[in-house]
Each structure stands twice: as C-alpha cells, then as structure tokens.
Design an enzyme around this catalytic site. Structure first.
Site, short mmCIF file in Angstrom:
data_model
loop_
_atom_site.label_atom_id
_atom_site.label_comp_id
_atom_site.label_asym_id
_atom_site.label_seq_id
_atom_site.Cartn_x
_atom_site.Cartn_y
_atom_site.Cartn_z
N ASP A 101 -0.30 0.41 19.43
CA ASP A 101 -0.42 -0.41 18.22
C ASP A 101 0.56 -1.58 18.29
O ASP A 101 1.77 -1.38 18.47
CB ASP A 101 -0.09 0.50 17.02
CG ASP A 101 -0.35 -0.17 15.68
OD1 ASP A 101 -1.22 -1.05 15.62
OD2 ASP A 101 0.30 0.23 14.69
N GLU A 138 -5.21 -9.61 17.96
CA GLU A 138 -5.11 -10.04 16.57
C GLU A 138 -5.15 -11.56 16.54
O GLU A 138 -4.58 -12.23 17.38
CB GLU A 138 -3.81 -9.51 15.95
CG GLU A 138 -3.62 -9.95 14.50
CD GLU A 138 -2.47 -9.21 13.79
OE1 GLU A 138 -2.41 -7.97 13.90
OE2 GLU A 138 -1.66 -9.89 13.15
N HIS A 192 0.43 -5.18 5.95
CA HIS A 192 1.13 -3.98 6.46
C HIS A 192 2.12 -3.48 5.41
O HIS A 192 2.73 -4.28 4.71
CB HIS A 192 1.92 -4.33 7.73
CG HIS A 192 1.06 -4.60 8.92
ND1 HIS A 192 1.09 -5.79 9.60
CD2 HIS A 192 0.15 -3.82 9.56
CE1 HIS A 192 0.24 -5.74 10.62
NE2 HIS A 192 -0.34 -4.55 10.61
N GLY A 193 2.31 -2.16 5.34
CA GLY A 193 3.36 -1.60 4.49
C GLY A 193 2.88 -1.16 3.12
O GLY A 193 1.69 -0.91 2.91
N HIS A 235 -6.41 -3.78 9.46
CA HIS A 235 -5.05 -3.22 9.48
C HIS A 235 -4.58 -3.11 8.03
O HIS A 235 -5.17 -3.70 7.13
CB HIS A 235 -4.11 -4.12 10.29
CG HIS A 235 -4.24 -3.91 11.77
ND1 HIS A 235 -3.17 -3.60 12.57
CD2 HIS A 235 -5.32 -3.93 12.57
CE1 HIS A 235 -3.59 -3.45 13.81
NE2 HIS A 235 -4.89 -3.65 13.85
N GLY A 277 -4.71 -0.54 6.11
CA GLY A 277 -5.74 0.19 5.36
C GLY A 277 -5.18 1.16 4.34
O GLY A 277 -5.87 1.54 3.39
N ASN A 294 -6.87 0.96 10.36
CA ASN A 294 -5.51 1.42 10.63
C ASN A 294 -4.88 1.94 9.34
O ASN A 294 -4.99 1.29 8.30
CB ASN A 294 -4.67 0.27 11.19
CG ASN A 294 -4.97 0.01 12.65
OD1 ASN A 294 -6.12 0.13 13.09
ND2 ASN A 294 -3.95 -0.34 13.41
ZN LIG Z 1 -1.28 -3.52 12.19
#
Ligand SMILES: [Zn+2]
Length: 290
Positions: A81, A133, A186-187, A216, A218, A238
C-alpha cells in the site's frame, strides 16, 4: 490461496461487487481479516503500508502475510500500500508480494507515467499486478499518508481526478488499477464525506476496461455511499482507520470492565475476535447485495 489483484478484481467488476483491501500491520489484524473473508466467503486483499514500516518492517510481517494467504480458504492478494520509493517496492517483491501500489503521485503527470510504464512492464513479467495513484489524495489530521489536510467539501473538489487524464494515464502505463479522488480522504473524517458518484461513472467509462477504479479512504464513508461508488465502477475499496480505532475503543471498554486485570495474550485475542467480526461486516457491505 495466494493470488494477484487482477485474478480477483476482474470477477468483482463483472459481478458488481468490490474487493476489500485492509492493512494488516500485526498478526491479530492479519488473522482477523483473513478469518473474516473466510466467514463471508469472499476474496480479500491484505496490504502493508509503507507508512506502517516503522511500526513493523515488511521483512517481519510480509512473509507472514504471504504464508497466511497461501493457507487461506479464499483467494488472498498480498499487496503493498502506497509504496513511494523504488527500494521499498523491491523489498515487497523480495518478500513475495503479488501486487504493488507504486505511488508516484507526488511527481508530475509525465514523470508518473514514465516511471509507472517502465515498472508495470517488469512487474507483469513477474505476474505481479500494479496500482498507481493520480493526483494527491487528501488526508485528515491524524493520518500519516501526507497530502493536504484541513479540507472542506468545497476545497477537496480541486483534487478530484479528471476522467480524461485517468484514461490517458491508464492507457500509457498499462497499470491494473488506479486510485482516484472523488471525495474520500485518508484517516478519520472531521465531517461526513460527500462522494461525487457521477465522476466515478465518468472515470470508469473513460478508462480502458482492464484498469480497475480504486477508492481509498473507504472507512468512515456511509454504507449507502460506498455501495453507490461500487455500483458506479469501484471494484477495490481500501479500508483501515475506522476498524483500527473501533478496536481500540473496544479494548478500552474490555479493560475497564476488568479494571485493567487481563493478560496481554487475552487482550490480543479479544482484539482479534472484535476485528474479525468488524471486518466481516465491512466485507458484507462491499458485496453490494450480490
Ligand atoms: Zn490510500
């Protein structure tokens, strides 16, 4: 059974569901995610994030991931990843990973294309699948992936992936999957994310068929929005942050009930049981009613 990404994503897209991709930075999480996939009866992608490497080096957790994947009753892809440098990517390949995300999104479009094109050719000769990406995905304050923080529903739009550019990137590089931006981060989300589902449809329609669309960030997205993104063309999702923090809250309660009196192996086992149930619920959502 150990597989690469292509072997499971093709089938997922054809049938309108998505494969979950979950970070497994320790043995409890690894057992939990593979156990959950077996419980639900779906393939799964387990991944080691380069940002987790200071926590546990890939040479320690990677061979265990491969070993568990081989023994699993369902197809399991072992994926890197956000590998952002060549040496790290090579370390993953040496550990037996079947799939690599080579994230060069910090470079210019042309440099990203050139490097990914060259790498994908070599990876495919080794039967290894590649994810890339395009554009830099936003992160939240607590996250370690980098990218802009402090976004709003309005400002995040400037990072959204252009379908035409995604199509050109996929065609020129030959990558198997592309992480795109359409409203996730993210996060842990400060406010609920709002996904641009029409953009997912446009990206899917524009890209070559053999390149899959990846979401990503998710975790923390409302189940209905996740299903809508899957129906619109995302076949890999993800997921990690919300499972990891839910598990910590659960262990907090577990220890409070026992006034802190527990053996460490009992705490580990409780975390494993909790995450196996949690991951199974997540993987059921990704089945998208199929
Ligand atoms: Zn990611």
């Amino acid at each position: 059974m150990l597989v690469n990404m292509k072997q499971i994503l093709e089938e997922a897209e054809k049938n309108g569901y998505a494969i979950g991709c979950i970070n497994t930075p320790n043995v409890e999480t690894l057992r939990a995610v593979i156990g959950a996939a077996e419980d639900v009866g779906v393939p799964v992608i387990i991944d080691h994030a380069q940002v987790h490497d200071p926590l546990i080096p890939i040479e320690e957790i990677g061979p265990k991931m491969v070993e568990y994947a081989k023994k699993a009753k369902v197809p399991v892809c072992v994926h890197l990843d956000h590998g952002s440098d060549y040496n790290f990517v090579m370390r993953a390949i040496r550990c037996g990973f079947t799939s690599i995300m080579y994230d060069l999104s910090a470079l210019s479009f042309e440099e990203n294309v050139e490097k990914l094109k060259e790498f994908t050719k070599i990876a495919h000769d080794l039967d290894i699948t590649v994810e890339a990406e395009l554009g830099i995905m936003t992160s939240t304050e607590e996250d370690s992936h980098g990218g802009e923080t402090g976004w709003t529903h309005e400002t995040i739009k400037k990072t959204f992936t252009d379908p035409k550019q995604a199509a050109e990137f996929a065609e020129r590089t030959g990558v198997d999957a592309l992480a795109v931006c359409f409203g996730t981060a993210h996060g842990i989300y400060a406010e609920p994310p709002l996904l641009d589902i029409e953009r997912v449809k446009a990206i899917r329609a524009a890209m070559p068929k053999e390149c899959r669309v990846v979401m990503h960030g998710g975790s923390g997205v409302d189940d209905d929005q996740v299903r809508a993104a899957i129906s619109a063309g995302c076949s890999k999702v993800n997921y990690y942050s919300y499972m990891a923090t839910a598990c910590s809250r659960h262990i907090n309660e577990y220890l409070a009930e026992r006034e802190g009196k527990a053996f460490w192996h009992e705490v580990q086992e409780e975390a494993y049981r909790f995450m196996r149930g949690y991951a199974a619920d997540v993987l059921r959502v990704f089945k998208n009613g199929k």
